[in-house]
Design an enzyme around this catalytic site. Sequence first.
Site, PDB file in Angstrom:
ATOM      1  N   GLU A  19      40.147  40.464  29.786  1.00 46.64           N
ATOM      2  CA  GLU A  19      40.465  41.894  29.654  1.00 46.64           C
ATOM      3  C   GLU A  19      41.713  42.129  28.805  1.00 46.64           C
ATOM      4  OE1 GLU A  19      39.570  44.056  33.620  1.00 46.64           O
ATOM      5  OE2 GLU A  19      39.626  41.927  34.077  1.00 46.64           O
ATOM      6  N   SER A 158      35.328  43.196  35.039  1.00 47.48           N
ATOM      7  CA  SER A 158      34.651  43.670  33.825  1.00 47.48           C
ATOM      8  C   SER A 158      33.166  43.366  33.807  1.00 47.48           C
ATOM      9  CB  SER A 158      35.285  43.056  32.566  1.00 47.48           C
ATOM     10  OG  SER A 158      36.587  43.515  32.429  1.00 47.48           O
ATOM     11  N   TYR A 225      32.597  49.088  28.135  1.00 49.67           N
ATOM     12  CA  TYR A 225      33.503  49.004  26.989  1.00 49.67           C
ATOM     13  C   TYR A 225      32.870  49.233  25.618  1.00 49.67           C
ATOM     14  CZ  TYR A 225      36.377  46.823  30.574  1.00 49.67           C
ATOM     15  OH  TYR A 225      37.061  46.575  31.725  1.00 49.67           O
ATOM     16  N   ARG A 265      42.329  51.722  41.743  1.00 46.25           N
ATOM     17  CA  ARG A 265      41.021  52.392  41.669  1.00 46.25           C
ATOM     18  C   ARG A 265      40.070  51.695  42.626  1.00 46.25           C
ATOM     19  NH1 ARG A 265      38.397  51.283  36.709  1.00 46.25           N
ATOM     20  NH2 ARG A 265      36.779  50.733  38.190  1.00 46.25           N
ATOM     21  N   ASP A 267      36.254  51.276  44.012  1.00 49.99           N
ATOM     22  CA  ASP A 267      34.860  51.525  43.626  1.00 49.99           C
ATOM     23  C   ASP A 267      33.948  51.547  44.849  1.00 49.99           C
ATOM     24  OD1 ASP A 267      35.789  51.444  41.042  1.00 49.99           O
ATOM     25  OD2 ASP A 267      35.009  49.434  40.608  1.00 49.99           O
ATOM     26  N   GLU A 280      34.720  47.408  45.589  1.00 51.55           N
ATOM     27  CA  GLU A 280      35.893  46.592  45.255  1.00 51.55           C
ATOM     28  C   GLU A 280      37.077  47.482  44.931  1.00 51.55           C
ATOM     29  OE1 GLU A 280      36.361  44.742  41.547  1.00 51.55           O
ATOM     30  OE2 GLU A 280      35.134  46.163  40.453  1.00 51.55           O
ATOM     31  N   ASN A 282      40.339  47.749  42.234  1.00 47.56           N
ATOM     32  CA  ASN A 282      40.993  47.279  41.013  1.00 47.56           C
ATOM     33  C   ASN A 282      42.466  47.661  41.134  1.00 47.56           C
ATOM     34  OD1 ASN A 282      38.493  46.554  39.350  1.00 47.56           O
ATOM     35  ND2 ASN A 282      38.041  48.607  40.082  1.00 47.56           N
ATOM     36  N   GLY A 286      42.439  50.314  34.312  1.00 45.37           N
ATOM     37  CA  GLY A 286      42.652  50.664  32.902  1.00 45.37           C
ATOM     38  C   GLY A 286      43.440  51.959  32.765  1.00 45.37           C
TER      39      GLY A 286
HETATM   40  N1  LIG Z   1      25.653  45.788  45.598  1.00 45.72           N
HETATM   41  C1  LIG Z   1      25.457  46.419  44.434  1.00 45.72           C
HETATM   42  N2  LIG Z   1      24.476  47.348  44.302  1.00 45.72           N
HETATM   43  C2  LIG Z   1      24.259  48.004  43.131  1.00 45.72           C
HETATM   44  N3  LIG Z   1      25.002  47.779  42.030  1.00 45.72           N
HETATM   45  C3  LIG Z   1      25.999  46.886  42.093  1.00 45.72           C
HETATM   46  C4  LIG Z   1      26.292  46.156  43.293  1.00 45.72           C
HETATM   47  N4  LIG Z   1      27.323  45.320  43.049  1.00 45.72           N
HETATM   48  C5  LIG Z   1      27.682  45.506  41.771  1.00 45.72           C
HETATM   49  N5  LIG Z   1      26.887  46.447  41.179  1.00 45.72           N
HETATM   50  C6  LIG Z   1      26.968  46.896  39.771  1.00 45.72           C
HETATM   51  O1  LIG Z   1      27.675  45.916  39.011  1.00 45.72           O
HETATM   52  C7  LIG Z   1      28.907  46.455  38.515  1.00 45.72           C
HETATM   53  C8  LIG Z   1      29.997  45.402  38.564  1.00 45.72           C
HETATM   54  O2  LIG Z   1      30.147  44.912  39.874  1.00 45.72           O
HETATM   55  P1  LIG Z   1      31.552  44.771  40.585  1.00 45.72           P
HETATM   56  O3  LIG Z   1      31.312  44.183  41.924  1.00 45.72           O
HETATM   57  O4  LIG Z   1      32.282  46.064  40.559  1.00 45.72           O
HETATM   58  O5  LIG Z   1      32.296  43.677  39.679  1.00 45.72           O
HETATM   59  P2  LIG Z   1      33.429  43.803  38.537  1.00 45.72           P
HETATM   60  O6  LIG Z   1      34.687  43.340  39.184  1.00 45.72           O
HETATM   61  O7  LIG Z   1      32.978  42.871  37.473  1.00 45.72           O
HETATM   62  O8  LIG Z   1      33.519  45.247  38.119  1.00 45.72           O
HETATM   63  C9  LIG Z   1      29.186  47.669  39.414  1.00 45.72           C
HETATM   64  O9  LIG Z   1      30.008  48.590  38.745  1.00 45.72           O
HETATM   65  C10 LIG Z   1      27.779  48.179  39.684  1.00 45.72           C
HETATM   66  O10 LIG Z   1      27.252  48.910  38.571  1.00 45.72           O
HETATM   67 MG   LIG Z   2      33.858  46.927  39.384  1.00 44.73          MG
END
Ligand SMILES: Nc1ncnc2c1ncn2[C@@H]1O[C@H](COP(=O)(O)OP(=O)(O)O)[C@@H](O)[C@H]1O
Ligand SMILES: [Mg+2]
Length: 318
Positions: A19, A158, A225, A265, A267, A280, A282, A286
């Site tokens: 990143e 990311s 991105y 942030r 999520d 998760e 962050n 950003g």
């Molecule tokens: N359990 C889930 N159900 C549906 N979509 C998911 C799930 N886990 C992750 N995603 C999708 O994958 C993306 C990235 O996952 P995430 O766990 O936030 O990892 P990162 O730290 O890479 O952002 C999320 O923003 C979402 O769009």
């Molecule tokens: Mg994420």
Amino acid sequence: MESQSSPRTAVLMGGESEEREISLQSGENIAKALRESGVEVETYDWHPRKMRDFLNAGFERVFIALHGGSGEDGTVQAMLDLAGIPYTGVDARSASICMDKHLSKILVGAQTDVLVPEYLCISVPEARTRLAQHAPDRWEDSDFLSFPMMVKPARNGSSVGVSLVESPEQRDEAVRAACLSDDDSVLFEQYVHGYELTVAMLNGKALGVCQIIPKTKFYDYDAKYLRNDTEYLTPSGLGGDFDALVCRQAEDVACALGCTRGVVRIDFLADAALNPYFLEVNTVPGMTSHSLVPKIAAHAGYTFPDLCRLILDMARQG
Ligand SMILES: Nc1ncnc2c1ncn2[C@@H]1O[C@H](COP(=O)(O)OP(=O)(O)O)[C@@H](O)[C@H]1O
Ligand SMILES: [Mg+2]
């Protein structure tokens, strides 16, 4: 304007993670905003190899604008603690907990009423051993999950190494992609159908919710991105009561994970019945001109220079 005696301040940016480029943009944007609000700052392009040079440079306060890697996993925070230099954002402990999606899910599940998607976690060395076995039942302990499921590394960002797995045949390749580092784990997570949301937090209080509508199958690296067709809605468009619920849950999560200083942030995903699930945190989100935190904060009445100034004023040690 700050007085002549204000501490010499570095905006720490760049870093060694994937990143890096986003961090350089966040850092320049933050430095510009702080200068506009009358704070003298210098930008510093961080790399762990430059630790001694950085410490010798004599900075007295640090604005952390590093995404991923040593700047978001608690390492830089621990270094600044030992060096006695106040820094923005969460402390080393909270940073390292939030960097680990497995650990943060365990704590949120145990300490709050917030729902967490069902998951299985196996270490990368174990996953590699199973991949080498070619046994047809090598992922049978994930059979309690239904398809589609998400497979991802526990400690990355990311969307790197994150895959949507729609059938058993896609599982091996997804696990291979998630095996980025031997000291990491692979998460198999129940897919949540519905809505993707993020909450901007300032000092443990929710500023507002943004709904993310990617045009890709999920919010992958390209949607984050590279593409410019991802839609962002603030407020979420799912109703004031719903946004208030997600904000309350985000505040509970921040409390449980100790990320109540500066801007973070959080999520979430919500299913079709609008039940939010924690995804998760962050801890160094950003801060570019395209980023979500400045957008949500603007909607809550904070200009970007005000927001940066408020974060800097909270700089602390430990
Ligand atoms: N359990 C889930 N159900 C549906 N979509 C998911 C799930 N886990 C992750 N995603 C999708 O994958 C993306 C990235 O996952 P995430 O766990 O936030 O990892 P990162 O730290 O890479 O952002 C999320 O923003 C979402 O769009
Ligand atoms: Mg994420």
